[in-house]
Design a protein around this motif. Structure first.
Motif, PDB file in Angstrom:
ATOM      1  N   ALA A  35       0.825  -1.217   0.000  1.00 12.81           N
ATOM      2  CA  ALA A  35       0.000   0.000   0.000  1.00 12.81           C
ATOM      3  C   ALA A  35       0.859   1.267   0.000  1.00 12.81           C
ATOM      4  O   ALA A  35       0.348   2.354  -0.215  1.00 12.81           O
ATOM      5  CB  ALA A  35      -0.914  -0.004   1.221  1.00 12.81           C
ATOM      6  N   PHE A  36       2.127   1.093   0.277  1.00 14.07           N
ATOM      7  CA  PHE A  36       2.998   2.267   0.412  1.00 14.07           C
ATOM      8  C   PHE A  36       3.916   2.383  -0.787  1.00 14.07           C
ATOM      9  O   PHE A  36       4.614   1.423  -1.133  1.00 14.07           O
ATOM     10  CB  PHE A  36       3.827   2.158   1.692  1.00 14.07           C
ATOM     11  CG  PHE A  36       2.972   2.046   2.926  1.00 14.07           C
ATOM     12  CD1 PHE A  36       2.438   3.163   3.525  1.00 14.07           C
ATOM     13  CD2 PHE A  36       2.673   0.790   3.465  1.00 14.07           C
ATOM     14  CE1 PHE A  36       1.637   3.052   4.652  1.00 14.07           C
ATOM     15  CE2 PHE A  36       1.874   0.676   4.582  1.00 14.07           C
ATOM     16  CZ  PHE A  36       1.351   1.801   5.175  1.00 14.07           C
ATOM     17  N   LYS A  37       3.891   3.520  -1.413  1.00 15.70           N
ATOM     18  CA  LYS A  37       4.756   3.725  -2.578  1.00 15.70           C
ATOM     19  C   LYS A  37       5.938   4.590  -2.167  1.00 15.70           C
ATOM     20  O   LYS A  37       5.762   5.693  -1.640  1.00 15.70           O
ATOM     21  CB  LYS A  37       3.973   4.440  -3.680  1.00 15.70           C
ATOM     22  CG  LYS A  37       2.944   3.554  -4.328  1.00 15.70           C
ATOM     23  CD  LYS A  37       2.445   4.158  -5.631  1.00 15.70           C
ATOM     24  CE  LYS A  37       1.281   3.355  -6.159  1.00 15.70           C
ATOM     25  NZ  LYS A  37       0.087   3.444  -5.239  1.00 15.70           N
TER      26      LYS A  37
ATOM     27  N   ILE B 285      10.677   7.714   2.738  1.00 15.47           N
ATOM     28  CA  ILE B 285       9.519   8.555   2.422  1.00 15.47           C
ATOM     29  C   ILE B 285       8.577   7.713   1.571  1.00 15.47           C
ATOM     30  O   ILE B 285       8.996   7.148   0.554  1.00 15.47           O
ATOM     31  CB  ILE B 285       9.928   9.812   1.632  1.00 15.47           C
ATOM     32  CG1 ILE B 285      11.060  10.569   2.350  1.00 15.47           C
ATOM     33  CG2 ILE B 285       8.732  10.714   1.407  1.00 15.47           C
ATOM     34  CD1 ILE B 285      11.579  11.768   1.578  1.00 15.47           C
ATOM     35  N   VAL B 286       7.341   7.594   1.984  1.00 17.66           N
ATOM     36  CA  VAL B 286       6.355   6.841   1.191  1.00 17.66           C
ATOM     37  C   VAL B 286       5.063   7.633   1.091  1.00 17.66           C
ATOM     38  O   VAL B 286       4.762   8.464   1.956  1.00 17.66           O
ATOM     39  CB  VAL B 286       6.034   5.460   1.820  1.00 17.66           C
ATOM     40  CG1 VAL B 286       7.254   4.556   1.784  1.00 17.66           C
ATOM     41  CG2 VAL B 286       5.504   5.612   3.237  1.00 17.66           C
TER      42      VAL B 286
ATOM     43  N   PRO C 128       4.371   1.966   7.171  1.00 15.20           N
ATOM     44  CA  PRO C 128       4.984   0.718   6.702  1.00 15.20           C
ATOM     45  C   PRO C 128       5.421  -0.202   7.844  1.00 15.20           C
ATOM     46  O   PRO C 128       5.823   0.259   8.910  1.00 15.20           O
ATOM     47  CB  PRO C 128       6.197   1.200   5.905  1.00 15.20           C
ATOM     48  CG  PRO C 128       5.857   2.586   5.485  1.00 15.20           C
ATOM     49  CD  PRO C 128       5.025   3.142   6.600  1.00 15.20           C
ATOM     50  N   GLU C 129       5.298  -1.495   7.582  1.00 12.53           N
ATOM     51  CA  GLU C 129       5.704  -2.498   8.573  1.00 12.53           C
ATOM     52  C   GLU C 129       7.174  -2.841   8.363  1.00 12.53           C
ATOM     53  O   GLU C 129       7.699  -2.743   7.252  1.00 12.53           O
ATOM     54  CB  GLU C 129       4.889  -3.785   8.361  1.00 12.53           C
ATOM     55  CG  GLU C 129       3.385  -3.604   8.385  1.00 12.53           C
ATOM     56  CD  GLU C 129       2.823  -3.739   9.781  1.00 12.53           C
ATOM     57  OE1 GLU C 129       3.505  -4.333  10.633  1.00 12.53           O
ATOM     58  OE2 GLU C 129       1.713  -3.227  10.011  1.00 12.53           O
ATOM     59  N   ASN C 130       7.806  -3.325   9.422  1.00  9.63           N
ATOM     60  CA  ASN C 130       9.188  -3.784   9.346  1.00  9.63           C
ATOM     61  C   ASN C 130       9.228  -5.121   8.626  1.00  9.63           C
ATOM     62  O   ASN C 130       8.589  -6.087   9.049  1.00  9.63           O
ATOM     63  CB  ASN C 130       9.743  -3.916  10.770  1.00  9.63           C
ATOM     64  CG  ASN C 130      11.219  -4.235  10.773  1.00  9.63           C
ATOM     65  OD1 ASN C 130      11.779  -4.669   9.763  1.00  9.63           O
ATOM     66  ND2 ASN C 130      11.845  -4.017  11.922  1.00  9.63           N
ATOM     67  N   GLU C 131       9.970  -5.193   7.523  1.00 13.65           N
ATOM     68  CA  GLU C 131      10.035  -6.449   6.773  1.00 13.65           C
ATOM     69  C   GLU C 131      11.086  -7.402   7.307  1.00 13.65           C
ATOM     70  O   GLU C 131      11.343  -8.462   6.722  1.00 13.65           O
ATOM     71  CB  GLU C 131      10.251  -6.152   5.279  1.00 13.65           C
ATOM     72  CG  GLU C 131       9.047  -5.437   4.668  1.00 13.65           C
ATOM     73  CD  GLU C 131       9.188  -5.170   3.177  1.00 13.65           C
ATOM     74  OE1 GLU C 131      10.141  -5.692   2.566  1.00 13.65           O
ATOM     75  OE2 GLU C 131       8.337  -4.443   2.636  1.00 13.65           O
ATOM     76  N   LEU C 132      11.706  -7.069   8.395  1.00 10.11           N
ATOM     77  CA  LEU C 132      12.605  -7.961   9.131  1.00 10.11           C
ATOM     78  C   LEU C 132      13.782  -8.446   8.294  1.00 10.11           C
ATOM     79  O   LEU C 132      14.223  -9.596   8.395  1.00 10.11           O
ATOM     80  CB  LEU C 132      11.805  -9.147   9.698  1.00 10.11           C
ATOM     81  CG  LEU C 132      10.596  -8.748  10.575  1.00 10.11           C
ATOM     82  CD1 LEU C 132       9.710  -9.951  10.837  1.00 10.11           C
ATOM     83  CD2 LEU C 132      11.053  -8.127  11.873  1.00 10.11           C
TER      84      LEU C 132
END
Lengths: 1039, 440
Positions: free
Chosen positions: A460-462, A621-622, A630-634
Motif C-alpha cells: 500500500a505504500f509507494k 519517504i512513502v 509501513p511495517e518492518n520487513e525484518l
C-alpha cells in the motif's frame, strides 16, 4: 433568533394576500426603489461597488464578489435581503441607514414571488462596463504629481556666488529669492561639526580632533563605521525593525540582528540602494550570491528578513481565521510605504478611496508575497564548510578502513554461546534468536509468515523520491549516506557512536551542520498521506506550515535515535489557506525555534536558541491512500532464516553475524545488516576503542579536531521560493476573512504597470526602472529628511493624496535622477547634501522668514533638532567614557526593573555593556523603556518620521533614571583620575566633551560656582556637576 | 512612564453623568458561567459531549468536549435579586449597584487580539487606549498628575504595553504606570536631596535660557525647561497620592490592604490608590490583576479553575466591592464609573471533567459589569443560551461599551476624533452604539 429572521418573518404578513404581482410589482415598486436606494453604488451609470450591479437582471444573477445577490423564491437565502436587514456586521446595505421595513418587505415579497425582472442586458457588455468604471476612475487618479515622470529640470541660475556651485543650493536659493527671503548666514565651525557628527554618525564629535576642513571632516565621518550604524537605524524605522514578535509570547525573530548587521555593513560599504532594494524584496531569487568576505555571509539571503519584521501572531490559520491575513496586511503596508510611499494596505476591504490602487492590487501583492516559503535560510557564504566537510568525509572513510581491519576477525560460535549465557538482558530484538537457539526452525517459520504479511501490507505504500522537495543546509546536502555508514563519536573512548541507516542524516559528519527538508504542499504530494521514517535529537524536529502563515506553533521536537515512521494526512484546506507544507529541520533552520516558552521540552526559558548542536534523520519517504505506516520487513534476519539452519545453531548464528560484518568490511552492506551490526556494536561484540597510539587514534583525534573547528551555522528567517506552488490569493470580500472571493494571481500594482510582474524579483526590477516615478524620489526624500529633519515631501511614507506635496518639486526630481546616475549611492547623496550651503546655514531666523514661512519649508535656516532616543543614550555613553564602539552582534537585553521569564522579558545590564542603542534588543512587547521615553517608534509599523514630544517624563528620566546617574558617576570617576587638572581645566574639558565647545567666561564662572556649591573637589560634587551637564538642553539638542 | 496632560480637552458633546472611570481589568478572562451568568443546565448535562452544533470559531471548542457545571453556587442577591455566584462573596453584597452585561461578543478567542480590542477598539491595536482617549477628550483636572494611570505590578499583558499606549494621540495621554510594590513610578524618587536638586535646576535654568535664546526653536527649548520644573513638583505630588499610610483603619480594612496574602495586599493597595487618584482629578485609572502562578495571564485558567479562580477572587473580590462602597460613601459613585471586565469569558465546556480541569477561551457571549456613573444598578442585560455557550439576545460588542462609557462622560464617540493616517480616527472605529438600556 437574529434580527434578520425577525424582520423577514414580521414583514411577510401585510403581503400575504399581495395586491400587485410579478412584473407589475417589479415595475411599479421594485425598479423605482432600486433606482432610488441602490443605483448610487450599484449601477453602470454610477459605481459598481463590490462588483454588484443592480441595473440588470444578469447583474443580480451573477452578483458581486460575494456571489448572486438574489435567489428567486428564497428571500431568506438572498444576500440582498440579508444586506438590507442589517443582520450581519459586515454586510449592511445601504451602509449608513437601514431602509424602512415596508420597503424591505416589498423586496422580500418580490423575491418570494420569484424575483420577476423583465430587464434585459448583455452580460458580456456589463462586464466590460464594470472594468470601464474603475478604469475611468483609475485614469483620473493617475493624474497626480508623484505618479508623473520625474522632470529634467536644469538647476536655476542664482546671483549669489556662494550659492551658485552646488545645484541643490541653486534650487533652494532660487525658491528663497522668489519668496523674497534670505538664507541664514553660515554657522560657526564648532556648531557645524557637532551637527555633522550627529547627522552622519549619531554620536557627538570626538573632542580635540579638529579637522582642517569641512570636506575632510565629512569624509572622515562617512568612512566611520558609525555612519553605517546611524543610517541603518534610520532604515530600521522604515522597515519596522524588531528582535521579537510581540503579541502574547514575544518570541525571538530569528536572526533579526543579522539583518540589522547586514544593513550596517551595506551602508558602510555604500552598497547601492538599487541592490539593497533588490535584496530586501527578492534576495533569495538573485542568481548570484553577494558574498561579504569579512562577515563570510551571503548577503542576498539576509535581505528578505525585511518581510518578517513587525508583529507575528502565533497559532495556525487552520485553527483561527484572520491571523495570517492581518500579518499579510502588515507586509503589504510595510512594502508599499517603505519603497513607494503609497498606502496600499487601505485597499484591503475596497478599492482605495483616493489612490489609483484597487482591491485587486492588494490581493495580487498578497499572492506574490505568500508564494514563497517564509522560512529560515543559511546565510553562511556557500562553500564555507566545504574544506572541513571534504576532510571529514576522507577521515570517516579512513576510520572505516581501520575498523574493517579490526572487525575482520570472525566471531567464534563457542565464544558467542558463552557470551549469550551471561548476557540474558541483551537477548531481544536482533539478539532474540540467541535466547532460543534450539528453536531456530520454528522462529524461521514465524519470521517467514511475518515477513510475508509485512511485505503484503507494504504494497500500500509507494516509495517516494523527494525530487521536488527542497534540501537546505550542509547537514542534509552532505548527509546522504549508504547503509551502515559509521557515525564517528565526537568524544569518549568509542570510535563509532552507531551505524547509520541509508538516508539523510544532518549529523552524518557533524551535528553542528544545519539541515532542513521542505516538503511540497501536501495536496501536491501523491497520495492522501505521506509518511516519513524519522529520527532526531537536540531539538531537531518538524514544523507544519499552513499557507506560510509565518508563526505556526505546530512544532514537534524529536527525541528518538532509531527512526520511526510518522504519517501526515493531507489537511483540509480552509480559512483561505491554499497550501499546507511540512519542514523537517534542525533547530537552527526551524523558523519557529525557539518557540514560545514551554513548547520545546528541555529548553530553558532564557535560552534563545543560539549555537546549538541539533540533528535529524530521514530514512524513508512513502505515499499512501490509506492510514497506517509501513511495517518492518525484518530484513535483518534474512541471513539467519533464509539459509538452512542445520544442526549447529551457534555456528549458524555466528555465520549470520560474520557474513554481515564481512559485507560491511568490504563495503557491500545489504538491507538489514545495519541493525545486526549496530546490535553487535552496542553489545561490545565488535572492537570499538580508539586504542591510543595507533593510526586509528590519530584519525579519530583529527576527525574530532576538524569537527570542532566548524562554526555553528548562521541562519535568518528569509524566503525560499524553490519548488513552491504559485499562490493565488482569495480576495476577501469587503476585507472579511470569512468571505473569500475570487482567487487573484500574483502581480504588482497596476498603476505602476505591475500587472505583468509575476514574481518578487520582477517586482524589484520594475521598481528600479530608471523612469520609475516613485522609487528614487521616495528614497532621496528620506535621505533628505535624515539630513535636514524634514523631507522635501514632509510625509515620507505617503506621496499620495493625503500626503504633503513637495516643497521643491524640481529639486526632488533633479536629486532623484542624479542619485540614479550616481549608481544609487547613499554616501554620494549624503555628501552632496551635507556639503551644501543649505546645510551649512545657521539657525538664525529673520522676522520675515518667521512670518512668511514659519515651517521652514523653504529652508531659510537649519533647524534646532532634539537628539533621537538612541543619540541621547549613546551620547551619555560617549561623554562619560563608558562607550564600547564594538560593531555588530546579538541583541543586548535592555535593563528592566522586573522580569517575566515566560515571555523571555529578562533584564540586561543597566548600561547595556556600553554598546550603542542600535544593539539593544528591540522587543515589541516591552521595548527599551529609556528609548521609548524619547519617542522610539512603534516597532510594529513602518515609521518614516519619528515623533518628537516634549513631556515632563523626559525631564524625570534625565533627573532620576538610574542609567543617567550611573553615567554621571562613571564620568565623575574619569574626572577624578585627571589629578593634575584644575577645576577650570576640568570644566573646560567637560564643556568640550558635552557641547563640543569651550565655555565662555560667564559660563565658566557659573559652573565654577555650582561646582563649589556641590561640594568642591569631591567625588559627589563631580558626579553632580556631570549630572547637571547631562541635564542641559544643549546636551540633547543640536543646532 | 509619567505623562502629563498638555491640552485642556475638547468641549463636551452632551451633559456628562460621570467624570471618572476606574477600570478593573480582569486580565485573562474570568469565567462568565462561574460568576454572573448562572446556567443550571450545565450541571444537569455535565460530562455529556457538546456536539457539533455547539462548536464555534468564537470558542476553543470541538464536538467531543463535555459540558462542565459551575463549581460555585449561584444566588440571587440584594433587593434586585441579581444573580452572583459564591465565587464573589463581597461583590455579591453590592449587587444592587451592578449593571451586568451578559451578552458580550468578541471577535476571536485569543488573548492578544481581545486585549487590544478591549483597550483600543481594534484587534490589531496600533490605536490609542480607551484611557488615552478619555484623557485626550476631557483633559485632567490636576496638572501635576496625568490623565490616565495604570496601577500595575510590572505585568505586561498579552498584546504588550500597547494596551496602555497613546498611539497616534500625543504621548502625554499614554498611561503612567504606578506599581504596587517598591517605587510606585519610574524615576519619581529624586536622586538628589532637594537642596542639591534645586541648585542643579537653578544652574540649568540659566544655562538653558541662554541656549534657548541662541536656538532657532526657543519654544521647544523653553517647553523642555518648563518640564523640568513640572517634573520637580511631580516628585512630591505623585508619591503623596500613592501613599496610603494615612488612610484610616476602617478604610484599610474595607479594602484589605493589610491582608496576609501578598497579592491581595497589592490589589487592595492599588484599589485604594485608584480612589485617591480620581479624587485628585485623574480621569481614567486602570487596575491590573497580579499574576500569581506564572500563568499566561491571571484569569487564564485552562486547568485548575476551582483553585485559581478562587485565588483570583480572594485577591480582587473584596477590593472591588470596597471601591464601590467607599466611592458611594463619599458621594463619588455617581460621578465615577467602575468598569469590571476581562477580555473574554471561558468555555462552559472542558475536555474532561476532573478535579483539576479548567475552561478555555470563549468570546461568544460573556459577562462584564459597570457600577456607578449613571449606569443602572441591580440589572442584567442580554442573555446567553441555556448553556452559556452562545449569545442568545441583545449581543453587545466592545465598541458599544466604549460608546456608552464615553457617552456617560459627556462625549459623543462619533465626534471624539483625531486625524491620523488620512482618516478621522475614533475609539470605536466605524462601530458602536450607545446602549441606553444600561443607563439610569
Amino acid at each position: 433568533m437574529n434580527l434578520f429572521k425577525a424582520i423577514t418573518s414580521a414583514i411577510f404578513l401585510p403581503f400575504a394576500g399581495g395586491e400587485v404581482h410579478g412584473e407589475e410589482l417589479f415595475s411599479s415598486k421594485i425598479e423605482p426603489l432600486l433606482k432610488q436606494r441602490c443605483f448610487e453604488c450599484h449601477s453602470h451609470e454610477k459605481k459598481i461597488k463590490g462588483g454588484l450591479a443592480l441595473d440588470s437582471k444578469s447583474g443580480w444573477e451573477k452578483g458581486g464578489e460575494s456571489g448572486p445577490a438574489i435567489i428567486p423564491g428564497k428571500p431568506e437565502a438572498s444576500l440582498l435581503i440579508k444586506a438590507l436587514s442589517h443582520a450581519e456586521k459586515d454586510l449592511k446595505m445601504p451602509p449608513k441607514k437601514m431602509l424602512p421595513s415596508a420597503e424591505i418587505a416589498l423586496f422580500t415579497e418580490w423575491i418570494r414571488q420569484g424575483a420577476p425582472d423583465p430587464r434585459v442586458m448583455e452580460v458580456q457588455a456589463a462586464e466590460l462596463v464594470v472594468d470601464d468604471a474603475w478604469e475611468v476612475e483609475f485614469q483620473k487618479r493617475l493624474d497626480w504629481w508623484s505618479l508623473k515622470p520625474m522632470r529634467r529640470a536644469e538647476p536655476p541660475k542664482v546671483k549669489d556666488a556662494a550659492w551658485s556651485g552646488e545645484p541643490v543650493d541653486r534650487f533652494v536659493k532660487a525658491a528663497l529669492d522668489a519668496a523674497k527671503l534670505t538664507p541664514a548666514p553660515p554657522v560657526e565651525m564648532e556648531v557645524l561639526y557637532r551637527r555633522l557628527s550627529f547627522v552622519l554618525t549619531g554620536l557627538p564629535p570626538v573632542a580635540h580632533a579638529r579637522p582642517s576642513s569641512c570636506e575632510e571632516f565629512v569624509d572622515a565621518l562617512l568612512r566611520s563605521p558609525h555612519f553605517g550604524e546611524r543610517f541603518a537605524r534610520h532604515w530600521m524605522d522604515v522597515v519596522r525593525y524588531t528582535d521579537t514578535y510581540g503579541y502574547e509570547w514575544d518570541n525571538p525573530a530569528k536572526g533579526a540582528y543579522e539583518y540589522r548587521d547586514y544593513l550596517i555593513r551595506a551602508f558602510n560599504d555604500d552598497v547601492g540602494f538599487d541592490q539593497l532594494l533588490r535584496e530586501q524584496l527578492a534576495g533569495d531569487l538573485l542568481p548570484r550570491p553577494r558574498i561579504n568576505t569579512v562577515a563570510q555571509t551571503n548577503e542576498n539571503l539576509i535581505g528578505p528578513m525585511f518581510y518578517h519584521m513587525g508583529e507575528h501572531r502565533h497559532g495556525s490559520s487552520l485553527m483561527f481565521n484572520g491571523i495570517h491575513q492581518e500579518m499579510v496586511n502588515n507586509k503589504i503596508d510595510a512594502f508599499s510605504k517603505a519603497f513607494l510611499a503609497t498606502t496600499v494596505a487601505c485597499a484591503r476591504c475596497h478599492d482605495h478611496k483616493l489612490e489609483a490602487v484597487s482591491q485587486r492590487d492588494y490581493y495580487a501583492l498578497a499572492a506574490m508575497f505568500t508564494t514563497p516559503r517564509w522560512t529560515t535560510r543559511v546565510i553562511d557564504a556557500p562553500a564555507k564548510n566545504d574544506a572541513a566537510i571534504t576532510r571529514l568525509e576522507k577521515l570517516r572513510s579512513a576510520i572505516r578502513d581501520e575498523m574493517s581491519r579490526r572487525w575482520a576477525k570472525p566471531l567464534e560460535a563457542s565464544a558467542l554461546k558463552e557470551w549469550a549465557a551471561s548476557h540474558g538482558a541483551a537477548l531481544k530484538g536482533i539478539g532474540a534468536p540467541l535466547a532460543t537457539p534450539d528453536q531456530l526452525s520454528q522462529l524461521a517459520t514465524e519470521w517467514r509468515k511475518n515477513r510475508e504479511a509485512a511485505k503484503k501490507a507494504n504494497t500500500a505504500f509507494k516509495s517516494l523520491a523527494p525530487d521536488h522537495w527542497v534540501f537546505e543546509g550542509d547537514g542534509f546536502v552532505h548527509g546522504r549516506v549508504e547503509n551502515g555508514t559509521p557515525l564517528i563519536a565526537l568524544d569518549g573512548e568509542k570510535v563509532i557512536d552507531r551505524l547509520l541507516p541509508q538516508g539523510w542524516h544532518s549529523n552524518a559528519l557533524s551535528s553542528k551542520l544545519p539541515g532542513s527538508l521542505r516538503m511540497p504542499p501536501e495536496h501536491v504530494v501523491p497520495g492522501k498521506f505521506v509518511s516519513l521514517n524519522l529520527a532526531g535529537g537536540e531539538f531537531g524536529g518538524q514544523l507544519v506550515v499552513d499557507d506560510h502563515a509565518f508563526q505556526n506553533e505546530t512544532i514537534t521536537i524529536y527525541t528518538n535515535t532509531e527512526p520511526a515512521w510518522k504519517s501526515f494526512a493531507d489537511a483540509q484546506l480552509k480559512n483561505g489557506v491554499q497550501q499546507v507544507t511540512i519542514e523537517f529541520c534542525t533547530s537552527s533552520l526551524n523558523p519557529n525555534f525557539p518557540p514560545r516558552t514551554g513548547l520545546a521540552k528541555g529548553l530553558k526559558n532564557d535560552d534563545f536558541g543560539f549555537d546549538k548542536r541539533s540533528w535529524l534523520s530521514i530514512t524513508g519517504i512513502v505515499s499512501h491512500d490509506v492510514g497506517g505506516t509501513p511495517e518492518n520487513e525484518l530484513d535483518a534476519f534474512a541471513g539467519l532464516y533464509e539459509a538452512n539452519v542445520g544442526s549447529a545453531p551457534w555456528e549458524h548464528i555466528a555465520s549470520w553475524f560474520n557474513a554481515a560484518v564481512h559485507r560491511w568490511c568490504s563495503n557491500k552492506v545489504r538491507a538489514g545488516d545495519r541493525q545486526v551490526l549496530d546490535w553487535l556494536l552496542a553489545n561490545g561484540l565488535l572492537p570499538n576503542k580508539t586504542e591510543p597510539g595507533t593510526k586509528l587514534a590519530e584519525l579519530v583525534t583529527e576527525y574530532r579536531r576538524v569537527e570542532a573547528g566548524i562554526a555553528f551555522p548562521r541562519t535568518v528567517i528569509s524566503m525560499d521560493e524553490r519548488e513552491v506552488l504559485h499562490a493565488k490569493y482569495p480576495l476577501n470580500v469587503r476585507g472579511n476573512v470569512d468571505a473569500p472571493g475570487t482567487l487573484v494571481e500574483p502581480a504588482s500594482l497596476k498603476m505602476l504597470h505591475g500587472d505583468r510582474v509575476a514574481d518578487r524579483l520582477a517586482l524589484a526590477e520594475s521598481l528600479l526602472h530608471p523612469e520609475h516615478p516613485l522609487t528614487a524620489r521616495v528614497y532621496v526624500n528620506r535621505v533628505w529628511q535624515w539630513i535636514f529633519g524634514t523631507g522635501l515631501v514632509a510625509t515620507p511614507d505617503d506621496f499620495g493624496r493625503l500626503g504633503d506635496k513637495p516643497s521643491h518639486s524640481e529639486l526632488l526630481d533633479w536629486l532623484a535622477r542624479e542619485f540614479i546616475r550616481e549608481g544609487w549611492s547613499t554616501k554620494k547623496l549624503v555628501r552632496r547634501l551635507v556639503l551644501s550651503q543649505t546645510f551649512r546655514q545657521s539657525g538664525l531666523v529673520t522676522d520675515a522668514a518667521r512670518e512668511r514661512d514659519p515651517g521652514n519649508r523653504l529652508l531659510h535656516h537649519y533647524p534646532t533638532r532634539r537628539l533621537e532616543a538612541e543619540e541621547i543614550r549613546d551620547s551619555l555613553l560617549v561623554v562619560s567614557g563608558r562607550f564600547d564602539p564594538q560593531l555588530f552582534g546579538r541583541p543586548i537585553l535592555p535593563y528592566r526593573t522586573a522580569e517575566d521569564d515566560k515571555k523571555r522579558l529578562f533584564s540586561g545590564p543597566l548600561d547595556g555593556d556600553g554598546r550603542r542603542s542600535i544593539y539593544l534588543q528591540m522587543s515589541i512587547m516591552d521595548p527599551p523603556r529609556f528609548l521609548v521615553g524619547f519617542n522610539l517608534p512603534d516597532l510594529k509599523l513602518p515609521t518614516g518620521r519619528r515623533d518628537v514630544t516634549n513631556v515632563p517624563s523626559q525631564a524625570l528620566i534625565m533627573l532620576n533614571d538610574p542609567f543617567v546617574n550611573a553615567m554621571s558617576k562613571h564620568w565623575a570617576d574619569k574626572l577624578l583620575k585627571r589629578t593634575s587638572a584644575t577645576t577650570e581645566d576640568q570644566i573646560g574639558w567637560m564643556f568640550e566633551r558635552v557641547f563640543s565647545r569651550l565655555p565662555r567666561e560667564d559660563e565658566m564662572r557659573r559652573w565654577l560656582a555650582a561646582s563649589q556649591d556641590f561640594g568642591g573637589d569631591t567625588p559627589d560634587a563631580w558626579e553632580r556637576l556631570a549630572h547637571a551637564f547631562f541635564n542641559t538642553k544643549e546636551f540633547i539638542y543640536y543646532r | 512612564m509619567l505623562a502629563l496632560r498638555a491640552m485642556a480637552g475638547v468641549p463636551l458633546h452632551n451633559r456628562a453623568k460621570a467624570k471618572n472611570i476606574i477600570f478593573c481589568f480582569m486580565d485573562g478572562g474570568p469565567s462568565h458561567v462561574d460568576t454572573f451568568d448562572p446556567k443550571p443546565m450545565l450541571k444537569q448535562h455535565e460530562g455529556k459531549p457538546i456536539g457539533e452544533s455547539a462548536v464555534t470559531k468564537r470558542s476553543q471548542s470541538n464536538a467531543n468536549r463535555v459540558w462542565f457545571g459551575s463549581p460555585w453556587e449561584f444566588k440571587q442577591r440584594g433587593q434586585s435579586g441579581l444573580w452572583v455566584s459564591d465565587l464573589f462573596p463581597h461583590i455579591a453584597q453590592v449587587a444592587d449597584r451592578l449593571c451586568v452585561v451578559r451578552s458580550m461578543v468578541g471577535e476571536l478567542p485569543l488573548h492578544g487580539q481581545q486585549n487590544l480590542l478591549l483597550h483600543t477598539g481594534r484587534i490589531l491595536g496600533q490605536a490609542p487606549s480607551l484611557g488615552a482617549w478619555v484623557s485626550y477628550g476631557l483633559g485632567t483636572e490636576n496638572h501635576n498628575l496625568p490623565g490616565y494611570v495604570v496601577l500595575n505590578n510590572d505585568w505586561v499583558p498579552n498584546g504588550g504595553l500597547e494596551n496602555f499606549g497613546s498611539s497616534f494621540l500625543p504621548a502625554s495621554h499614554q498611561a503612567t504606570m504606578v506599581r504596587a510594590k517598591g517605587v510606585p513610578v519610574d524615576n519619581i524618587v529624586p536622586h538628589d536631596t532637594a537642596a542639591v536638586q534645586r541648585r542643579k535646576l537653578a544652574l540649568l535654568a540659566e544655562q538653558d535660557a541662554e541656549f534657548a535664546s541662541r536656538s532657532s526653536d526657543a519654544q521647544a527649548i523653553e517647553g523642555a525647561i518648563a518640564n523640568c520644573e513640572t517634573a520637580f513638583l511631580m516628585q512630591s505630588a505623585v508619591p503623596a497620592i500613592a501613599d496610603i499610610a494615612n488612610e484610616p483603619a476602617h478604610i484599610r480594612q474595607l479594602y484589605g490592604v493589610d491582608s496576609s496574602d501578598e497579592h491581595q495586599r497589592f490589589y487592595a493597595t492599588q484599589a485604594l490608590r485608584a480612589r485617591r487618584l480620581i479624587e485628585a482629578g485623574v480621569r481614567f485609572v486602570e487596575i491590573t490583576c497580579p499574576s500569581f502562578d506564572g500563568n499566561n495571564s491571571p484569569w487564564d485558567q485552562h486547568g485548575q479553575i476551582r483553585q485559581n479562580h478562587a485565588k483570583n477572587s480572594r485577591i480582587t473580590d473584596q477590593s472591588v466591592a470596597a471601591l464601590i462602597i467607599d466611592l458611594e460613601q463619599r458621594g463619588l459613585l455617581d460621578e465615577t464609573i467602575v468598569l469590571w471586565a476581562g477580555e473574554m469569558g471561558r468555555t462552559p465546556h472542558t475536555p474532561k471533567v476532573t478535579g483539576t480541569c479548567g475552561r478555555d477561551h470563549h468570546v461568544n457571549g460573556y459577562s462584564i459589569l459597570m457600577a456607578g456613573g449613571g449606569f443602572k444598578g441591580g440589572m442584567a442585560f442580554g442573555e446567553t443560551d441555556d448553556f452559556g455557550n452562545a449569545v442568545a439576545s441583545d449581543p453587545l460588542n466592545i465598541h458599544d461599551i466604549h460608546a456608552t462609557l464615553l457617552h456617560q462622560m459627556g462625549i459623543d464617540h462619533e465626534k471624539l476624533i483625531f486625524r491620523h493616517g488620512g482618516r478621522d480616527q475614533r475609539l470605536t472605529d466605524v462601530h458602536g452604539n450607545v446602549v441606553q438600556a444600561l443607563l439610569a
